[in-house]
Design a protein around this motif. Structure first.
Motif, mmCIF file in Angstrom:
data_model
loop_
_atom_site.group_PDB
_atom_site.id
_atom_site.type_symbol
_atom_site.label_atom_id
_atom_site.label_comp_id
_atom_site.label_asym_id
_atom_site.label_seq_id
_atom_site.Cartn_x
_atom_site.Cartn_y
_atom_site.Cartn_z
ATOM 1 N N ALA A 427 -3.927 -5.400 16.149
ATOM 2 C CA ALA A 427 -4.518 -4.945 14.889
ATOM 3 C C ALA A 427 -5.151 -6.127 14.153
ATOM 4 C CB ALA A 427 -3.450 -4.300 14.012
ATOM 5 N N PRO A 428 -6.249 -5.911 13.437
ATOM 6 C CA PRO A 428 -6.899 -6.999 12.700
ATOM 7 C C PRO A 428 -6.095 -7.390 11.467
ATOM 8 C CG PRO A 428 -7.945 -4.903 12.191
ATOM 9 C CD PRO A 428 -6.943 -4.620 13.273
ATOM 10 N N THR A 429 -6.421 -8.543 10.892
ATOM 11 C CA THR A 429 -5.858 -8.952 9.610
ATOM 12 C C THR A 429 -6.644 -8.270 8.503
ATOM 13 O OG1 THR A 429 -5.127 -11.085 10.463
ATOM 14 C CG2 THR A 429 -5.429 -10.903 8.072
ATOM 15 N N TRP A 430 -5.917 -7.683 7.555
ATOM 16 C CA TRP A 430 -6.603 -6.993 6.472
ATOM 17 C C TRP A 430 -5.699 -6.935 5.248
ATOM 18 C CZ3 TRP A 430 -4.883 -1.862 5.034
ATOM 19 C CH2 TRP A 430 -3.864 -1.353 5.857
ATOM 20 N N ALA A 431 -6.284 -6.654 4.088
ATOM 21 C CA ALA A 431 -5.535 -6.617 2.833
ATOM 22 C C ALA A 431 -5.164 -5.188 2.488
ATOM 23 C CB ALA A 431 -6.363 -7.230 1.713
ATOM 24 N N LEU A 432 -3.892 -4.979 2.176
ATOM 25 C CA LEU A 432 -3.393 -3.670 1.798
ATOM 26 C C LEU A 432 -2.925 -3.723 0.345
ATOM 27 C CD1 LEU A 432 -1.124 -1.258 3.724
ATOM 28 C CD2 LEU A 432 -0.304 -2.116 1.539
ATOM 29 N N LYS A 433 -3.421 -2.819 -0.474
ATOM 30 C CA LYS A 433 -2.955 -2.696 -1.855
ATOM 31 C C LYS A 433 -1.737 -1.773 -1.865
ATOM 32 C CE LYS A 433 -4.397 -3.596 -5.538
ATOM 33 N NZ LYS A 433 -4.001 -4.659 -6.531
ATOM 34 N N THR A 434 -0.624 -2.311 -2.340
ATOM 35 C CA THR A 434 0.596 -1.502 -2.351
ATOM 36 C C THR A 434 0.491 -0.375 -3.377
ATOM 37 O OG1 THR A 434 1.704 -2.935 -3.962
ATOM 38 C CG2 THR A 434 1.990 -3.462 -1.610
ATOM 39 N N GLN A 435 1.356 0.622 -3.207
ATOM 40 C CA GLN A 435 1.379 1.770 -4.102
ATOM 41 C C GLN A 435 2.811 2.118 -4.488
ATOM 42 O OE1 GLN A 435 -1.579 4.019 -1.191
ATOM 43 N NE2 GLN A 435 -1.363 5.192 -3.075
ATOM 44 N N GLY A 436 3.071 2.216 -5.786
ATOM 45 C CA GLY A 436 4.369 2.667 -6.261
ATOM 46 C C GLY A 436 5.495 1.668 -6.114
ATOM 47 N N MET A 437 5.172 0.361 -5.935
ATOM 48 C CA MET A 437 6.217 -0.636 -5.715
ATOM 49 C C MET A 437 7.065 -0.885 -6.967
ATOM 50 S SD MET A 437 6.246 -1.795 -2.577
ATOM 51 C CE MET A 437 5.254 -1.658 -1.083
ATOM 52 N N GLU A 438 6.436 -0.798 -8.145
ATOM 53 C CA GLU A 438 7.148 -0.980 -9.416
ATOM 54 C C GLU A 438 7.789 -2.357 -9.551
ATOM 55 O OE1 GLU A 438 9.840 2.331 -9.599
ATOM 56 O OE2 GLU A 438 8.293 3.695 -10.349
ATOM 57 N N PHE A 439 7.095 -3.379 -9.064
ATOM 58 C CA PHE A 439 7.543 -4.743 -9.330
ATOM 59 C C PHE A 439 7.273 -5.059 -10.803
ATOM 60 C CE2 PHE A 439 6.514 -5.420 -4.683
ATOM 61 C CZ PHE A 439 7.825 -5.659 -4.298
ATOM 62 N N GLU A 440 7.966 -6.081 -11.315
ATOM 63 C CA GLU A 440 7.724 -6.502 -12.696
ATOM 64 C C GLU A 440 6.437 -7.298 -12.757
ATOM 65 O OE1 GLU A 440 9.991 -8.925 -16.323
ATOM 66 O OE2 GLU A 440 11.058 -8.439 -14.450
#
Length: 510
Positions: A427-440
């Motif tokens: 698989a290629p390297t790519w950027a994923l935007k997380t969803q619902g992680m609720e980090f501070e």
């Protein structure tokens, strides 16, 4: 007469380590196939032809000598093969002919007690495999000489012979016999109150005499359900049953009869998804089937035995050698809801096929502690053990699916957020935007598998670099305090960093 003697003795014995389900929930288990783990003499060149179905020489004393190999991976419990006396050549332990004697191929009672003591001294538990369903006799079923069996030596202690022809018929499964003309397996009449009473006395003795902390119960679906609650109460320790069935509605209700069952429904889903036979929606359905316990009867997913290899099924690597896929499967298993179980040889990427090919001698690996999967397993256990010690709610927190596509899944279990992929190592390297992680927002988050660090945006999310299909495990920096996880990255610029990690350009050694 044997019954009254053993019952009286057993009633006087008390278990020294009466480990409960609550005690076991925090554990991770390493499954040892005793005959194939380690020899007493330590010989790692000894041959072991699995096709012969003969003993290869593994012993309890050999295991005791190699406990650090297991402990250094972070495991806190060991499950060993059945310990009872066997018919000739039953190296696996499932063809017993005497409940009260031990398998002398594995060692003596003193050796077994020594193993238990060594485990306890290292803060680890001992789980023993047991077989309440049947005894064994090397013949056709109509040729069984019951007088030669010990404990139960009369045909009225067994169900009358019938073959299992319809596996959908529960009465057949419970009352008819497993085995064939090579090995008859007389079916113990556990629905008989006197027989059940003797079985309860036996398990009380076995647990007490050998300092056992937990039981893995074989062939559960072949035994009447009502047998198990009093049997497990007599044992006084954690009970995990083998119900080798992939249908959630069939398997999970057995958790009403005992503390836990092996999570076979999830096993099949894990292997399909990470061997690229199905997409992530398969795991979504599998996880939901245990969360919605009103429908499937799943009592407590945090006590289920989570695994994707064992001694009865082909190795994961027999299907694919893609390390990123096995790392994703292992990450999901180790950091999910259940009690994680790793079968010996997984950490060495053994690739054997169906039984007996999946029963390789571990010593052929030279107990390599530098293999990629050994280190990956150790790191996952390190993460889990640290989070368990720092966050009490983690163990009872049921995994939430935050987002998923056909090839990626984002999960949360307490302080741990995981991103999984089944794209594979190409698989290629790519950027994923997380969803619902609720980090501070504004805080720093680490991927503890790579020690990549990320800043949390105003929505509590991060942009994760997905590399070569590898899994990602995200933990907030403050949660890692007190651990050795990613210490080099966190200490960057400090004198300790320069000393321990080799200067400003040093990297954390995984």
């Amino acid at each position: 007469m044997r019954f009254f003697i053993t019952a009286a003795v057993a009633s006087l014995l008390q278990t020294c380590f009466a480990a409960t389900a609550t005690d076991w929930r925090s554990r991770s288990i390493y499954q040892v196939f005793t005959d194939r783990f380690a020899r007493t003499d330590g010989n790692t060149a000894a041959p072991c032809n699995v096709a012969n179905n003969l003993y290869c020489g593994g012993t309890w004393k050999g295991l005791e000598k190699k406990l650090d190999y297991i402990k250094n991976m972070g495991f806190t419990a060991v499950w060993i093969s059945p310990i009872t006396a066997q018919v000739a050549n039953a190296y696996h332990g499932y063809y017993q002919n005497d409940l009260y004697s031990l398998n002398t191929h594995f060692g003596t009672a003193r050796d077994l007690r020594s193993l238990a003591s060594a485990l306890h001294s290292k803060g680890m538990y001992l789980m023993v495999d047991i077989v309440p369903n049947h005894m064994a006799f090397a013949s056709c079923p109509d040729k069984v000489d019951f007088r030669r069996l010990k404990t139960f030596n009369h045909p009225d202690k067994f169900h009358s012979y019938c073959p299992i022809k319809n596996t959908g018929n529960q009465t057949e499964l419970e009352d008819c016999w497993l085995g064939d003309c090579n090995m008859a397996l007389p079916d113990i009449k556990t629905d008989d109150p006197l027989v059940a009473r003797e079985m309860n006395a036996w398990i009380r003795w076995l647990v007490s005499a050998h300092n056992v902390d937990g039981l893995r119960i074989d062939s559960v679906k072949n035994v009447n359900k009502a047998f198990f609650p009093p049997f497990c109460r007599a044992a006084g320790v954690f009970c995990m049953g083998e119900v080798s069935e992939g249908h959630a509605n069939y398997t999970y209700p057995y958790q009403k009869q005992m503390d836990s069952v092996l999570d076979y429904p999830l096993y099949y889903s894990i292997t399909r998804v990470f061997q690229q036979k199905s997409n992530m929606s398969d795991l979504v359905v599998a996880l939901a089937s245990c969360t919605d316990n009103q429908e499937t009867g799943c009592k407590d997913p945090t006590l289920l035995g989570a695994f994707f290899e064992n001694h009865d099924n082909p190795r994961f690597a027999n299907v694919t050698q893609d390390l990123s896929l096995v790392k994703n499967a292992l990450t999901f298993t180790m950091l999910g809801d259940g009690i994680p179980i790793v079968y010996q040889g997984q950490e060495q990427n053994f690739a054997g096929g169906d039984d007996p090919w999946c029963r390789e001698a571990l010593w052929s690996s030279q107990f390599n502690t530098t293999s990629p999967l050994y280190k990956h397993t150790a790191l996952l256990n390190n993460i889990r053990n640290h989070i368990v010690s720092e966050s009490a709610p983690y163990l009872s927190y049921q995994t939430r699916i935050l987002a998923y596509t056909a090839t990626e899944m984002q999960l949360r279990k307490g302080a741990i957020r995981t991103v999984l992929s089944n794209q594979g190592e190409h698989a290629p390297t790519w950027a994923l935007k997380t969803q619902g992680m609720e980090f501070e927002k504004g805080k720093t988050v680490f991927d503890v598998l790579s020690c990549a660090r990320y800043g949390v945006d105003g929505n509590g999310e991060v942009d994760v670099n997905m590399r070569s299909g590898e899994p990602v495990v995200l933990v907030e920096e403050n949660v890692l305090r007190g651990s050795d996880l990613c210490t080099c990255e966190r200490g960057r610029g400090s004198p300790r960093y320069r000393t321990v990690c080799g200067g400003e350009r040093g990297t954390h050694d995984l």
